[in-house]
Design a protein around this motif. Structure first.
Motif, PDB file in Angstrom:
ATOM      1  N   UNK A 136       0.832  -1.206   0.000  1.00  0.00           N
ATOM      2  CA  UNK A 136       0.000   0.000   0.000  1.00  0.00           C
ATOM      3  C   UNK A 136       0.865   1.253   0.000  1.00  0.00           C
ATOM      4  N   UNK A 137       1.877   1.267   0.856  1.00  0.00           N
ATOM      5  CA  UNK A 137       2.787   2.423   0.929  1.00  0.00           C
ATOM      6  C   UNK A 137       3.472   2.632  -0.422  1.00  0.00           C
TER       7      UNK A 137
ATOM      8  N   UNK B 207       3.712   6.180  -5.358  1.00  0.00           N
ATOM      9  CA  UNK B 207       3.697   6.340  -6.815  1.00  0.00           C
ATOM     10  C   UNK B 207       2.409   7.014  -7.296  1.00  0.00           C
ATOM     11  N   UNK B 208       1.603   7.495  -6.316  1.00  0.00           N
ATOM     12  CA  UNK B 208       0.315   8.133  -6.631  1.00  0.00           C
ATOM     13  C   UNK B 208      -0.657   7.187  -7.339  1.00  0.00           C
ATOM     14  N   UNK B 209      -0.472   5.890  -7.125  1.00  0.00           N
ATOM     15  CA  UNK B 209      -1.414   4.882  -7.649  1.00  0.00           C
ATOM     16  C   UNK B 209      -2.410   4.596  -6.526  1.00  0.00           C
ATOM     17  N   UNK B 210      -3.433   5.443  -6.433  1.00  0.00           N
ATOM     18  CA  UNK B 210      -4.325   5.393  -5.278  1.00  0.00           C
ATOM     19  C   UNK B 210      -5.286   4.200  -5.317  1.00  0.00           C
ATOM     20  N   UNK B 211      -5.646   3.764  -6.503  1.00  0.00           N
ATOM     21  CA  UNK B 211      -6.558   2.612  -6.614  1.00  0.00           C
ATOM     22  C   UNK B 211      -5.922   1.377  -5.979  1.00  0.00           C
ATOM     23  N   UNK B 212      -4.702   1.042  -6.416  1.00  0.00           N
ATOM     24  CA  UNK B 212      -4.014  -0.120  -5.840  1.00  0.00           C
ATOM     25  C   UNK B 212      -3.606   0.143  -4.392  1.00  0.00           C
ATOM     26  N   UNK B 213      -3.240   1.383  -4.096  1.00  0.00           N
ATOM     27  CA  UNK B 213      -2.851   1.707  -2.719  1.00  0.00           C
ATOM     28  C   UNK B 213      -3.975   1.427  -1.740  1.00  0.00           C
ATOM     29  N   UNK B 214      -5.185   1.901  -2.069  1.00  0.00           N
ATOM     30  CA  UNK B 214      -6.318   1.664  -1.163  1.00  0.00           C
ATOM     31  C   UNK B 214      -6.744   0.195  -1.152  1.00  0.00           C
ATOM     32  N   UNK B 215      -6.584  -0.490  -2.285  1.00  0.00           N
ATOM     33  CA  UNK B 215      -6.920  -1.927  -2.326  1.00  0.00           C
ATOM     34  C   UNK B 215      -6.115  -2.700  -1.290  1.00  0.00           C
ATOM     35  N   UNK B 216      -4.799  -2.467  -1.274  1.00  0.00           N
ATOM     36  CA  UNK B 216      -3.940  -3.198  -0.340  1.00  0.00           C
ATOM     37  C   UNK B 216      -4.048  -2.655   1.080  1.00  0.00           C
ATOM     38  N   UNK B 217      -4.326  -1.375   1.218  1.00  0.00           N
ATOM     39  CA  UNK B 217      -4.531  -0.808   2.552  1.00  0.00           C
ATOM     40  C   UNK B 217      -5.760  -1.444   3.217  1.00  0.00           C
ATOM     41  N   UNK B 218      -6.866  -1.527   2.469  1.00  0.00           N
ATOM     42  CA  UNK B 218      -8.082  -2.128   3.035  1.00  0.00           C
ATOM     43  C   UNK B 218      -7.881  -3.618   3.310  1.00  0.00           C
TER      44      UNK B 218
END
Length: 457
Positions: free
Chosen positions: A391-392, A397-408
């Motif tokens: 997520x980090x 890399x400002x890839x928020x879709x994948x970032x939030x996917x892994x964060x959740x």
């Protein structure tokens, strides 16, 4: 109104309602008619095996009358262990834990049953009926709490095992409770216990505790190894055998201590420990088990040498490390996790590596499995760490879709295992990037936070 019917009156009623004579019921229950007659007439005590046969013949599931069996046949002034033992065993198979509690309560008022209960608990434990075994261990431990006995220590060790699960707070509590009993165990059992304690604290990232028990493990394993070499030609046939070769416990202690140093960013000292367990040339035995573990530690040493150098900033080892773990399924999760941690620390672009393992990462998302020599707690902890690092990486890399996917995903798993440290990390990360979250992401996040709140109440 209280139910005043007994098992025998129920049997008699069944025969009357179905126009059965005694021999008919005996045939259906596959019992001797004479034995059945003695039971019905109250001249012979009903055993649990006979009860099971009659219960099935009456069309009821096995265990249907177990609660009544306790009150009608087991509440004697002088308990009959020959009837109680198979009954407890059957209750364990059927998961009728209340019945086990009732029987054990009857026995604990009597002297002299601790040993029998302990032996039965050991049977159940080795048959993986852990909940039932735990009831017996708890009561034996309670009866011997004032004694400095090896049996008490073994009860506590078994309870430590049965209490290990997905809830990391409970795992921690179980480890702390068991710690004080380790020294009371047999010397060989101490090795296993120290290994298990260190692994639990390792999955919790309690590095001071890992260092404490890893050092004790190494010291004790070294002593036992020397003693084994001295008596090599006069081995006792009945002496207790360790689960692993003694040198393997020593090597494992250094593997753990290397991890502690790595966690403290002391990579030079971590490498010293890593080289130690990687060079087992001093172990002269050449049997298959010895060779297997020597190869295993040599391989782990090679892998962790890459890891230490990578975390220390030697980026040149990255390609070799990927080549190393790409063909080893059990090393894939830890390998990717180590690379992501280094990528976030040194601002590396590892998109090509993530693309290479895209399929495997998606599989991990759905079911992180326990593979190889890693226990479930370690796998889950590593998975939580990996999803957080991923997520980090994507947020950077400002890839928020994948970032939030892994964060959740990380938050969901952290909530499931009650890992408060990572729950807090996920909340902080979400709050930092929440303005970039889509509405469905915000809804999913709120639902997960509600789960966290529910767990706290």
């Amino acid at each position: 109104m209280y139910n005043t019917t007994t098992i025998l009156t129920e049997i008699t009623k069944h025969m009357k309602d179905n126009n059965l004579i005694l021999s008919d019921l005996a045939r259906e229950a596959e019992m001797n008619p004479g034995t059945m007659s003695s039971i019905i007439n109250g001249n012979r005590t009903l055993s649990v095996d006979q009860l099971d046969r009659i219960t099935k013949a009456m069309g009821h599931p096995v265990g249907y009358y177990y609660e009544r069996y306790v009150s009608e046949y087991l509440t004697e002034a002088n308990p009959n262990w020959r009837r109680m033992s198979p009954f407890i065993h059957n209750c364990a198979k059927l998961n009728k834990l209340d019945c086990i509690h009732d029987v054990v309560n009857l026995l604990m008022d009597k002297l002299g049953y601790s040993e029998s209960l302990f032996e039965l608990a050991e049977e159940l434990f080795h048959e993986k009926m852990y909940q039932a075994a735990a009831i017996l261990y708890e009561n034996v431990a309670l009866s011997e709490k004032k004694q400095y006995s090896e049996r008490l220590a073994m009860c506590q060790y078994r309870l430590f095992h049965t209490r290990q699960g997905d809830n990391q707070e409970k795992n921690y509590e179980a480890a702390v409770q068991f710690e004080i009993y380790v020294e009371r165990l047999d010397e060989i059992d101490q090795l296993e216990a120290l290994k298990d304690l260190a692994n639990t604290y390792r999955s919790l990232r309690k590095w001071d505790k890992v260092e404490l028990f890893a050092k004790a493990l190494g010291d004790k394993a070294k002593i036992q190894y020397k003693l084994e070499q001295q008596r090599h030609h006069v081995k006792k046939e009945n002496s207790k055998k360790p689960s692993f070769p003694l040198f393997a416990y020593w090597a494992f202690s250094h593997l753990l201590r290397a991890e502690v140093c790595e966690a403290h960013k002391d990579y030079e000292k971590a490498l010293q420990h890593t080289y130690k367990y990687g060079d087992l040339s001093w172990v002269k035995d050449s049997d298959e088990t010895t060779l297997k573990w020597k190869r295993q530690y040599e391989e782990w040493s090679k892998a962790n040498t890459y890891v230490n150098k990578l975390h220390a900033g030697e980026i040149g080892v990255l390609a070799d490390y990927v080549t190393f773990f790409s063909s080893r399924k059990e090393e894939l999760l830890s390998g990717l996790d180590n690379i992501l941690e280094a990528a976030n620390r040194y601002h590396l672009n590892v998109d090509n590596i993530l693309n290479q393992f895209q399929t495997e990462i998606l599989v991990l998302l759905h079911k992180p499995e326990c593979v190889g020599t890693y226990n479930q707690q370690l796998v889950i902890e590593r998975y939580v760490h990996f999803t957080h690092e991923l997520a980090v990486y994507y947020f950077n890399k400002n890839n928020f879709v994948d970032g939030f996917t892994f964060l959740l995903n990380c938050l969901g798993k952290s909530t499931l295992i009650n890992n408060k440290s990572y729950i807090i990390k996920c909340v902080k990360l979400y709050e930092f990037y929440q303005e970039c979250a889509a509405s469905e992401t915000k809804t999913a996040y709120r639902n997960l936070i509600n789960e966290v709140d529910n767990d706290e109440t």
